[in-house]
Design a protein around this motif. Structure first.
Motif, PDB file in Angstrom:
ATOM      1  N   TRP A   1       0.815  -1.218   0.000  1.00  0.00           N
ATOM      2  CA  TRP A   1       0.000   0.000   0.000  1.00  0.00           C
ATOM      3  C   TRP A   1       0.849   1.270   0.000  1.00  0.00           C
TER       4      TRP A   1
ATOM      5  N   ARG B   1      -0.118  -0.875  -4.702  1.00  0.00           N
ATOM      6  CA  ARG B   1      -1.573  -0.808  -4.506  1.00  0.00           C
ATOM      7  C   ARG B   1      -2.314  -1.413  -5.697  1.00  0.00           C
TER       8      ARG B   1
ATOM      9  N   ALA C   1       0.790  -8.474   2.083  1.00  0.00           N
ATOM     10  CA  ALA C   1       0.242  -7.347   2.841  1.00  0.00           C
ATOM     11  C   ALA C   1      -0.258  -7.802   4.199  1.00  0.00           C
TER      12      ALA C   1
END
Length: 196
Positions: free
Chosen positions: A77, A83, A114
């Motif tokens: 992110w 992303r 993530a």
């Protein structure tokens, strides 16, 4: 996916340490100004300090080891490309789950990375805050306000770690059951290379 041997050993120590810490926290008696903590609280303290050392070692090793999963991939992110890849991977998993299947786990997954990154952050914050409490809490007296705030953060992070443990272990077992060998690959300590 293949991980080097040292990463696999660190993973086992972290998994054992976090699981033990969560289990011990269920039965320990916290210290109060008029009474010390019990034996389990002492185990929790010392195991937490050891776990902090193992986590710091893991972070350092993740930065220098190279390989297919760099430390930056734990935080997709933080970049636009990360992303984009994360959103695409979430869609891939969503479509696969809709078909009651799982994507192949042989390649690094932005979603899995993530989730692991978030888990490592929570574990590090728990271990660091617990070590600060261990180092600075006055025995037989009330904590200073700043340390009490750290204790509150430490206790607030506990349920997040329970959630992470359930998601991470559950996802690993689902991939194992789907035939991807995710769990068995992490615990094959004798393998030095992906082809061994």
């Amino acid at each position: 996916m293949f991980y080097d041997r040292f990463t696999r050993f660190l993973h086992v120590f972290i998994a054992f340490g976090i699981t033990a810490q969560l289990a011990v926290s269920l039965g320990m008696t916290h210290p109060k100004p008029d009474r010390p903590g019990d034996f389990l609280y002492g185990v929790h303290e010392y195991l937490g300090v050891a776990l902090l050392g193992i986590l710091v070692t893991h972070w350092i090793w993740s930065m220098i080891r190279g390989g297919r999963v760099s430390i930056g991939q734990f935080f997709p992110w933080l970049s636009k490309a990360g992303r984009t890849n994360l959103i695409a991977d979430v869609r891939t998993y969503g479509a696969a789950l809709f078909r009651l299947s799982l994507p192949d786990a042989s390649e690094p997954s932005p979603l899995a990375n993530a989730i692991q990154g978030l888990g490592l952050i929570v574990a590090m914050l728990l271990a660091a805050s617990g070590t600060m409490i261990f180092a600075f809490a006055p025995e037989g007296a009330r904590m200073p306000e700043w340390l009490h705030a750290i204790k509150e953060i430490h206790e607030w992070l506990g349920p997040l770690m329970w959630t992470y443990l359930a998601v991470h272990a559950g996802a690993g077992m689902l991939h194992q059951l789907a035939g991807h060998g995710a769990v068995s690959a992490m615990f094959r300590f004798w393998r030095r290379s992906p082809n061994a």
